[in-house]
Enzyme design. Structure first.
Site, PDB file in Angstrom:
ATOM      1  N   CYS A   1       1.025  -1.265   0.164  1.00 21.64           N
ATOM      2  CA  CYS A   1      -0.178   0.128   0.105  1.00 21.64           C
ATOM      3  C   CYS A   1       0.745   1.302  -0.085  1.00 21.64           C
ATOM      4  CB  CYS A   1      -0.843   0.048   1.224  1.00 21.64           C
ATOM      5  SG  CYS A   1      -2.141  -1.200   1.333  1.00 21.64           S
TER       6      CYS A   1
HETATM    7  N1  LIG Z   1      -2.833  -6.218   1.927  1.00 22.82           N
HETATM    8  C1  LIG Z   1      -3.256  -5.180   2.508  1.00 22.82           C
HETATM    9  O1  LIG Z   1      -3.050  -4.970   3.570  1.00 22.82           O
HETATM   10  C2  LIG Z   1      -4.416  -3.999   1.781  1.00 22.82           C
HETATM   11  C3  LIG Z   1      -4.882  -2.902   2.550  1.00 22.82           C
HETATM   12  C4  LIG Z   1      -5.670  -1.946   2.089  1.00 22.82           C
HETATM   13  C5  LIG Z   1      -6.005  -2.273   0.507  1.00 22.82           C
HETATM   14  N2  LIG Z   1      -5.405  -3.131   0.090  1.00 22.82           N
HETATM   15  C6  LIG Z   1      -5.884  -3.216  -1.494  1.00 22.82           C
HETATM   16  O2  LIG Z   1      -6.519  -4.453  -1.631  1.00 22.82           O
HETATM   17  C7  LIG Z   1      -6.382  -4.956  -3.179  1.00 22.82           C
HETATM   18  C8  LIG Z   1      -5.847  -6.329  -2.894  1.00 22.82           C
HETATM   19  O3  LIG Z   1      -4.776  -6.376  -1.925  1.00 22.82           O
HETATM   20  P1  LIG Z   1      -4.283  -7.568  -1.578  1.00 22.82           P
HETATM   21  O4  LIG Z   1      -3.277  -7.503  -0.742  1.00 22.82           O
HETATM   22  O5  LIG Z   1      -5.478  -8.453  -1.149  1.00 22.82           O
HETATM   23  O6  LIG Z   1      -3.748  -8.481  -2.716  1.00 22.82           O
HETATM   24  P2  LIG Z   1      -3.255  -9.882  -2.971  1.00 22.82           P
HETATM   25  O7  LIG Z   1      -2.345 -10.065  -3.935  1.00 22.82           O
HETATM   26  O8  LIG Z   1      -3.086 -10.657  -1.673  1.00 22.82           O
HETATM   27  O9  LIG Z   1      -4.554 -10.746  -3.599  1.00 22.82           O
HETATM   28  C9  LIG Z   1      -5.149 -10.588  -4.811  1.00 22.82           C
HETATM   29  C10 LIG Z   1      -5.514 -11.906  -5.303  1.00 22.82           C
HETATM   30  O10 LIG Z   1      -6.401 -11.452  -6.547  1.00 22.82           O
HETATM   31  C11 LIG Z   1      -6.239 -12.390  -7.344  1.00 22.82           C
HETATM   32  N3  LIG Z   1      -6.383 -12.096  -8.618  1.00 22.82           N
HETATM   33  C12 LIG Z   1      -5.502 -11.358  -9.589  1.00 22.82           C
HETATM   34  N4  LIG Z   1      -6.012 -11.010 -10.844  1.00 22.82           N
HETATM   35  C13 LIG Z   1      -7.308 -11.548 -10.460  1.00 22.82           C
HETATM   36  C14 LIG Z   1      -8.517 -11.507 -11.499  1.00 22.82           C
HETATM   37  N5  LIG Z   1      -8.360 -11.033 -12.797  1.00 22.82           N
HETATM   38  N6  LIG Z   1      -9.366 -12.278 -11.346  1.00 22.82           N
HETATM   39  C15 LIG Z   1      -9.692 -12.714  -9.961  1.00 22.82           C
HETATM   40  N7  LIG Z   1      -8.766 -12.753  -9.013  1.00 22.82           N
HETATM   41  C16 LIG Z   1      -7.719 -12.233  -9.362  1.00 22.82           C
HETATM   42  C17 LIG Z   1      -4.826 -13.120  -7.148  1.00 22.82           C
HETATM   43  O11 LIG Z   1      -4.771 -14.478  -7.434  1.00 22.82           O
HETATM   44  C18 LIG Z   1      -4.896 -13.009  -5.538  1.00 22.82           C
HETATM   45  O12 LIG Z   1      -5.375 -14.117  -4.797  1.00 22.82           O
HETATM   46  C19 LIG Z   1      -5.287  -3.787  -3.594  1.00 22.82           C
HETATM   47  O13 LIG Z   1      -5.788  -2.804  -4.677  1.00 22.82           O
HETATM   48  C20 LIG Z   1      -4.445  -3.464  -2.354  1.00 22.82           C
HETATM   49  O14 LIG Z   1      -3.676  -2.015  -2.457  1.00 22.82           O
HETATM   50  C21 LIG Z   1      -4.290  -3.994   0.511  1.00 22.82           C
END
Ligand SMILES: NC(=O)c1ccc[n+]([C@@H]2O[C@H](COP(=O)([O-])OP(=O)(O)OC[C@H]3O[C@@H](n4cnc5c(N)ncnc54)[C@H](O)[C@@H]3O)[C@@H](O)[C@H]2O)c1
Length: 428
Positions: free
Chosen positions: A260
């Site tokens: 992030c």
């Molecule tokens: N990790 C955090 O602490 C956090 C906090 C707030 C916001 N976010 C935001 O949330 C979003 C997701 O982050 P995350 O940390 O969960 O990511 P992550 O990489 O842990 O998970 C993303 C998931 O999406 C899947 N994916 C990718 N492309 C896809 C598609 N086309 N269709 C279906 N699934 C698909 C991946 O296989 C993975 O399992 C990002 O925008 C991030 O900035 C993350």
């Protein structure tokens, strides 16, 4: 009610479990079959989520997962939690969102609610995603289906942070979209905070992360300034935080990490250009935070120098690969940058992380793939010329470290309170 959560990562998996626990039937959708298999077996693939929490919802038939996006037609609402990285030119890459939009659009029906949770620039939901959904479905947002944005607020590694009790900001494409989204989150989250539009909700998330990035840069800069004055920044922050109002502590470190804070601010920088606006605070904070690994490596060189050693040829152990204490998430970890810098200067580099036994493939740091964490015992640790502490994992025994290694560079103030000898620990 049956809902779908697309992207079962750090955000999507805990959110799925929270909805399931609240009695909503959740279908998780992901393109990664390994995650789908793990969920079917009730097995967790994220350290701070217990397998038993997944198994309980799977066996209660409230949570299942699939790679088959045609099943979106069974759903009343779809929440999208896919990655939003920067591309190699450090520009927003919303292709994961757009691909998800294309995959679900043919299967959404009248009345379906689509909510985006991925962090992104204002306008992604009501311009980019809306267009993809309308094109693929032949339906109109706001009249045929509902559209909203609600940012995720995760605090990985914080055991007191529970999805249900973190207030959830929601913005809708229309007032009806907002009402639908409020009703959805109201089933699983205690407090839902409505804002006037998807853009306001997108901008809220960016403000939160920019706030962190800028404040971390401030203490990183003060760390360097105060070190030159022989003042300990940690002592100063701990004293300042006794002020009961108008101050919030942020802590210095070896550089920014995680999915992030190093990334999201630049989503705004990019979008602001379209409006002829500069984001000077973001750029400056980025500059200061990006300079931290170099500062730390220079401190390490000083520490070795005091022992008549050079970085070139020294064996250096990086302690902590995860970007944050007590988690197993190594995305954007500054440890990679430190390892690269040290290797470039001729050091022999290894790492120890109790939560990451082996480095799995990453796009940016492919050359480290397959590298294993060293063993934690005297024989293995005493062979290093210096240990550079990059992450403050609580599972590490720092007294053992002090007993085994003569030269320690500490970027996290974890050696405070540990019995050490004069000149053994170098704050950085
Ligand atoms: N990790 C955090 O602490 C956090 C906090 C707030 C916001 N976010 C935001 O949330 C979003 C997701 O982050 P995350 O940390 O969960 O990511 P992550 O990489 O842990 O998970 C993303 C998931 O999406 C899947 N994916 C990718 N492309 C896809 C598609 N086309 N269709 C279906 N699934 C698909 C991946 O296989 C993975 O399992 C990002 O925008 C991030 O900035 C993350």
């Amino acid at each position: 009610m049956q809902i779908g959560i697309v992207g079962l990562g750090y955000v999507g998996l805990p959110l799925s479990l929270q909805f399931a626990r609240s009695g909503v039937t959740v279908l998780g959708l992901d393109i990664d079959p390994a995650k789908i298999d793990a969920i079917a077996k009730g097995a967790s693939y994220i350290k701070h989520i217990e397998s038993s929490a997944i198994a309980a919802e799977v066996s209660a038939m409230r949570f299942s997962a699939s790679t088959d996006f045609r099943r979106v037609k069974e759903l009343d609402a779809v929440i999208i939690c896919v990655p939003t990285p920067l591309n190699k030119n450090r520009e927003p890459d919303i292709s994961f969102i757009l691909r998800t939009g294309e995959a679900i659009a043919p299967h959404i029906k009248r009345g379906t609610l689509v909510v985006l949770e991925s962090t992104t620039y204002p306008g992604t939901t009501d311009e980019d995603l809306r267009q993809v959904l309308e094109k693929g479905s032949g339906l109109k947002a706001g009249s045929d289906f509902h559209l909203a944005f609600s940012p995720e607020r995760e605090d990985p590694g914080n055991p007191n942070s529970k999805v249900a009790s973190i207030p959830k900001v929601v913005g809708g494409y229309t007032p009806t979209c907002l009402e639908k989204a409020k009703a959805l989150y109201g089933k699983a989250i205690k407090s839902v905070i409505p804002v006037s539009s998807c853009r306001a909700a997108e901008a809220t998330k960016l403000l939160e992360n920019i706030f962190r990035g800028v404040n971390i840069a401030l203490v990183n800069e003060l760390k360097v300034v105060y070190a030159a004055m022989d003042i300990d920044i940690w002592e100063v922050i701990n004293a300042a935080k006794t002020k009961p109002f108008g101050f919030m502590p942020f802590y210095p470190g070896p550089g920014l990490g995680g999915h992030c804070i190093p990334i999201d601010p630049f989503y705004l920088t990019w979008k602001a250009r379209e409006f002829g606006q500069n984001t000077r605070f973001i750029e400056l904070a980025g500059e200061i935070n990006t300079a931290m690994p170099n500062y730390v490596v220079n401190r390490l060189a000083e520490a070795l120098n005091a022992k008549r050693k050079a970085v070139n040829g020294s064996r250096i152990l990086l302690l902590g690969l995860a970007y944050k204490a007590n988690v197993d998430d190594m995305r954007e970890s500054p440890t990679y940058v430190l390892m690269d810098l040290l290797k470039k200067r001729g050091a022999e580099v290894a790492y120890y992380d109790p939560h990451i036994p082996i480095i799995t493939p990453t796009r940016e740091h492919a050359e480290w793939t397959g590298t294993k964490s060293v063993a934690w015992n005297k024989d293995s640790i005493k062979n290093f010329d210096a240990v550079l502490i990059a992450t403050a994992h609580e599972a590490v025994n720092y007294q053992e470290l002090a007993d085994w290694c003569a030269c320690i560079v500490d970027t996290r103030n974890v050696m405070r309170g540990v019995k050490v000898s004069e000149g053994q620990v170098w704050p950085a």
